[in-house]
Write a protein that holds these residues in place. Structure first.
Motif, PDB file in Angstrom:
ATOM      1  N   THR A 199       0.849  -1.193   0.000  1.00  0.00           N
ATOM      2  CA  THR A 199       0.000   0.000   0.000  1.00  0.00           C
ATOM      3  C   THR A 199       0.884   1.243   0.000  1.00  0.00           C
ATOM      4  N   ALA A 200       0.609   2.155  -0.944  1.00  0.00           N
ATOM      5  CA  ALA A 200       1.372   3.395  -1.054  1.00  0.00           C
ATOM      6  C   ALA A 200       0.548   4.561  -0.524  1.00  0.00           C
ATOM      7  N   LEU A 201       1.248   5.542   0.044  1.00  0.00           N
ATOM      8  CA  LEU A 201       0.598   6.712   0.632  1.00  0.00           C
ATOM      9  C   LEU A 201       0.995   7.962  -0.147  1.00  0.00           C
ATOM     10  N   VAL A 202      -0.007   8.677  -0.629  1.00  0.00           N
ATOM     11  CA  VAL A 202       0.237   9.900  -1.393  1.00  0.00           C
ATOM     12  C   VAL A 202       0.448  11.074  -0.428  1.00  0.00           C
ATOM     13  N   ASP A 203       1.363  11.966  -0.800  1.00  0.00           N
ATOM     14  CA  ASP A 203       1.687  13.130   0.030  1.00  0.00           C
ATOM     15  C   ASP A 203       2.108  12.696   1.427  1.00  0.00           C
ATOM     16  N   ALA A 204       3.056  11.788   1.483  1.00  0.00           N
ATOM     17  CA  ALA A 204       3.487  11.216   2.762  1.00  0.00           C
ATOM     18  C   ALA A 204       4.982  11.389   2.958  1.00  0.00           C
ATOM     19  N   GLU A 205       5.456  12.619   2.738  1.00  0.00           N
ATOM     20  CA  GLU A 205       6.884  12.900   2.903  1.00  0.00           C
ATOM     21  C   GLU A 205       7.361  12.612   4.329  1.00  0.00           C
ATOM     22  N   ALA A 206       6.451  12.634   5.294  1.00  0.00           N
ATOM     23  CA  ALA A 206       6.837  12.383   6.683  1.00  0.00           C
ATOM     24  C   ALA A 206       7.387  10.977   6.881  1.00  0.00           C
ATOM     25  N   TYR A 207       7.115  10.076   5.944  1.00  0.00           N
ATOM     26  CA  TYR A 207       7.608   8.703   6.057  1.00  0.00           C
ATOM     27  C   TYR A 207       9.030   8.551   5.522  1.00  0.00           C
ATOM     28  N   LYS A 234      12.296   3.309   8.656  1.00  0.00           N
ATOM     29  CA  LYS A 234      12.756   1.973   8.312  1.00  0.00           C
ATOM     30  C   LYS A 234      11.845   1.312   7.279  1.00  0.00           C
ATOM     31  N   GLY A 235      12.442   0.839   6.185  1.00  0.00           N
ATOM     32  CA  GLY A 235      11.711   0.074   5.195  1.00  0.00           C
ATOM     33  C   GLY A 235      11.064   0.872   4.087  1.00  0.00           C
ATOM     34  N   TYR A 236      10.983   2.201   4.243  1.00  0.00           N
ATOM     35  CA  TYR A 236      10.239   3.018   3.291  1.00  0.00           C
ATOM     36  C   TYR A 236      11.144   3.634   2.228  1.00  0.00           C
ATOM     37  N   GLU A 237      10.512   3.889   1.094  1.00  0.00           N
ATOM     38  CA  GLU A 237      11.081   4.745   0.058  1.00  0.00           C
ATOM     39  C   GLU A 237      10.015   5.756  -0.317  1.00  0.00           C
ATOM     40  N   VAL A 238      10.393   7.008  -0.413  1.00  0.00           N
ATOM     41  CA  VAL A 238       9.459   8.066  -0.782  1.00  0.00           C
ATOM     42  C   VAL A 238       9.904   8.660  -2.115  1.00  0.00           C
ATOM     43  N   VAL A 285       5.241  10.031  -2.645  1.00  0.00           N
ATOM     44  CA  VAL A 285       4.512   8.768  -2.451  1.00  0.00           C
ATOM     45  C   VAL A 285       5.402   7.808  -1.650  1.00  0.00           C
ATOM     46  N   ALA A 286       4.915   7.376  -0.502  1.00  0.00           N
ATOM     47  CA  ALA A 286       5.687   6.524   0.406  1.00  0.00           C
ATOM     48  C   ALA A 286       5.175   5.089   0.348  1.00  0.00           C
ATOM     49  N   ALA A 287       6.107   4.146   0.374  1.00  0.00           N
ATOM     50  CA  ALA A 287       5.740   2.737   0.388  1.00  0.00           C
ATOM     51  C   ALA A 287       6.907   1.921   0.923  1.00  0.00           C
ATOM     52  N   VAL A 288       6.589   0.813   1.588  1.00  0.00           N
ATOM     53  CA  VAL A 288       7.605  -0.139   2.023  1.00  0.00           C
ATOM     54  C   VAL A 288       8.130  -0.859   0.784  1.00  0.00           C
ATOM     55  N   THR A 289       9.425  -1.000   0.672  1.00  0.00           N
ATOM     56  CA  THR A 289      10.027  -1.524  -0.549  1.00  0.00           C
ATOM     57  C   THR A 289      10.167  -3.049  -0.522  1.00  0.00           C
ATOM     58  N   PRO A 290      10.109  -3.683  -1.700  1.00  0.00           N
ATOM     59  CA  PRO A 290      10.403  -5.117  -1.772  1.00  0.00           C
ATOM     60  C   PRO A 290      11.819  -5.437  -1.290  1.00  0.00           C
ATOM     61  N   ALA A 291      12.744  -4.523  -1.516  1.00  0.00           N
ATOM     62  CA  ALA A 291      14.112  -4.759  -1.071  1.00  0.00           C
ATOM     63  C   ALA A 291      14.180  -4.891   0.447  1.00  0.00           C
ATOM     64  N   TYR A 292      13.385  -4.081   1.163  1.00  0.00           N
ATOM     65  CA  TYR A 292      13.380  -4.198   2.625  1.00  0.00           C
ATOM     66  C   TYR A 292      12.787  -5.538   3.042  1.00  0.00           C
ATOM     67  N   VAL A 293      11.692  -5.935   2.402  1.00  0.00           N
ATOM     68  CA  VAL A 293      11.092  -7.230   2.726  1.00  0.00           C
ATOM     69  C   VAL A 293      12.116  -8.346   2.548  1.00  0.00           C
ATOM     70  N   ALA A 294      12.924  -8.245   1.499  1.00  0.00           N
ATOM     71  CA  ALA A 294      13.933  -9.268   1.237  1.00  0.00           C
ATOM     72  C   ALA A 294      14.938  -9.379   2.374  1.00  0.00           C
ATOM     73  N   THR A 295      15.239  -8.257   3.032  1.00  0.00           N
ATOM     74  CA  THR A 295      16.205  -8.304   4.130  1.00  0.00           C
ATOM     75  C   THR A 295      15.647  -8.996   5.368  1.00  0.00           C
ATOM     76  N   GLN A 296      14.341  -9.207   5.410  1.00  0.00           N
ATOM     77  CA  GLN A 296      13.689  -9.799   6.576  1.00  0.00           C
ATOM     78  C   GLN A 296      13.390 -11.285   6.397  1.00  0.00           C
ATOM     79  N   ARG A 297      14.033 -11.903   5.441  1.00  0.00           N
ATOM     80  CA  ARG A 297      13.711 -13.300   5.127  1.00  0.00           C
ATOM     81  C   ARG A 297      13.904 -14.237   6.325  1.00  0.00           C
TER      82      ARG A 297
END
Length: 300
Positions: A63-71, A75-79, A83-95
């Motif tokens: 889920t992505a958040l519009v106008d979410a520079e505060a994120y 940890k885990g986010y790319e803006v 538009v802010a969203a948790v990245t697949p790359a971060y999920v990969a680090t949590q295997r």
């Protein structure tokens, strides 16, 4: 990728904060006043998730958040372009975390609950200790030291949860019929255990921000209620302690009536924990689908 516009995600974030504010604000007020609470402090002392982190809302991976520079910088986010969203790359680090939790949650869900421990893990943690040596030394033992020790010695201790067992006093450890270890939790965890259900909160916040905060809050609220029973059945005399405008009353597990009361409440909590455990497992399965065995992340 599902997208939420500001009006949508800000409303959800505000609702999350309002839901948790009464408990968090009370905790922070006590902390400022240097007042310890033998029941509620556990959720912030034993569990390492900070109040500010619990208060912060996350939508979860996908889920992505519009106008979410505060994120930005969380940890885990790319803006990107606001538009802010948790990245697949971060999920990969949590295997490793994901696969470990998957095994534990599946194993626990696959077992029948046991309801004959009667909360005696808390009694084993004070076995043969002097008053000043107990974890909550400001609160006396209801039965006194010698009578508390006799309760431990006259019961069959069957603690299956390592993170309770490891706090047993040295002479109490040999009285436990099980020997759960740090690395074999999946071989021992069972759904009737209060601490296994409380730990759903720990599993949830460790999965944050990859899962939505609604699930984290659900697990937190259950953990709070379970902790109350955990300490109601403990050997401490908490006379004068109030919880939600109701005086704290013990569950006297040293008696037949207290055992029956404890087991009935334990079953209720196991029933309430089961759907949360299944939801967490579904989230873990969903997240692992993003990271194939080769460890290369794929887009949401």
């Amino acid at each position: 990728m599902h997208t939420l516009v500001p009006a949508q995600w800000q409303a959800r974030a505000a609702a999350h904060e309002a839901r948790l504010a009464p408990f968090l604000d009370a905790h922070l007020a006590r902390r400022t006043a240097r007042v310890k609470h033998p029941v509620h402090d556990f959720l912030f002392v034993y569990y390492s998730h900070k109040p500010a982190a619990l208060r912060r809302w996350h939508p979860g991976f996908g889920t992505a958040l519009v106008d979410a520079e505060a994120y930005a910088g969380l940890k885990g986010y790319e803006v990107t372009d606001g538009v802010a969203a948790v990245t697949p790359a971060y999920v990969a680090t949590q295997r490793v975390l994901l696969t470990t939790l998957q095994r534990l949650l599946r194993a626990t869900l696959g077992r029948a609950g046991h309801f004959g421990c009667f909360g005696l893990h808390e009694w084993a943690m004070v076995y043969r200790l002097e008053q000043g040596e107990t974890r909550h030394s400001s609160w006396p033992l209801r039965l006194g030291g010698e009578a508390t020790d006799r309760v431990v010695e006259s019961h069959r201790i069957t603690c299956s949860h390592f993170d309770a067992f490891r706090f047993f006093t040295p002479p109490a450890r040999g009285l436990n019929t099980l020997t759960p270890g740090r690395d074999d939790r999946a071989d021992f965890e069972q759904p009737g255990c209060l601490h296994a259900s409380m730990d759903l909160y720990k599993h949830a916040f460790r999965l944050s921000p990859m899962i939505g905060s609604d699930l984290v809050a659900d697990c937190f609220e259950l953990a709070r209620e379970i902790r109350i029973l955990d300490m109601r059945a403990a050997p401490y005399d908490l006379t004068g302690l109030w919880l939600d405008d109701e005086e704290f009353t013990p569950v006297r597990v040293e008696t037949a009536e207290g055992k029956a009361e404890y087991a009935a409440l334990q079953r209720e909590f196991a029933e309430r924990a089961a759907p949360l455990r299944r939801r967490l497992l579904a989230e873990v399965d969903r997240l692992l689908a993003v990271v194939p065995a080769d460890g290369v992340a794929t887009p949401a």
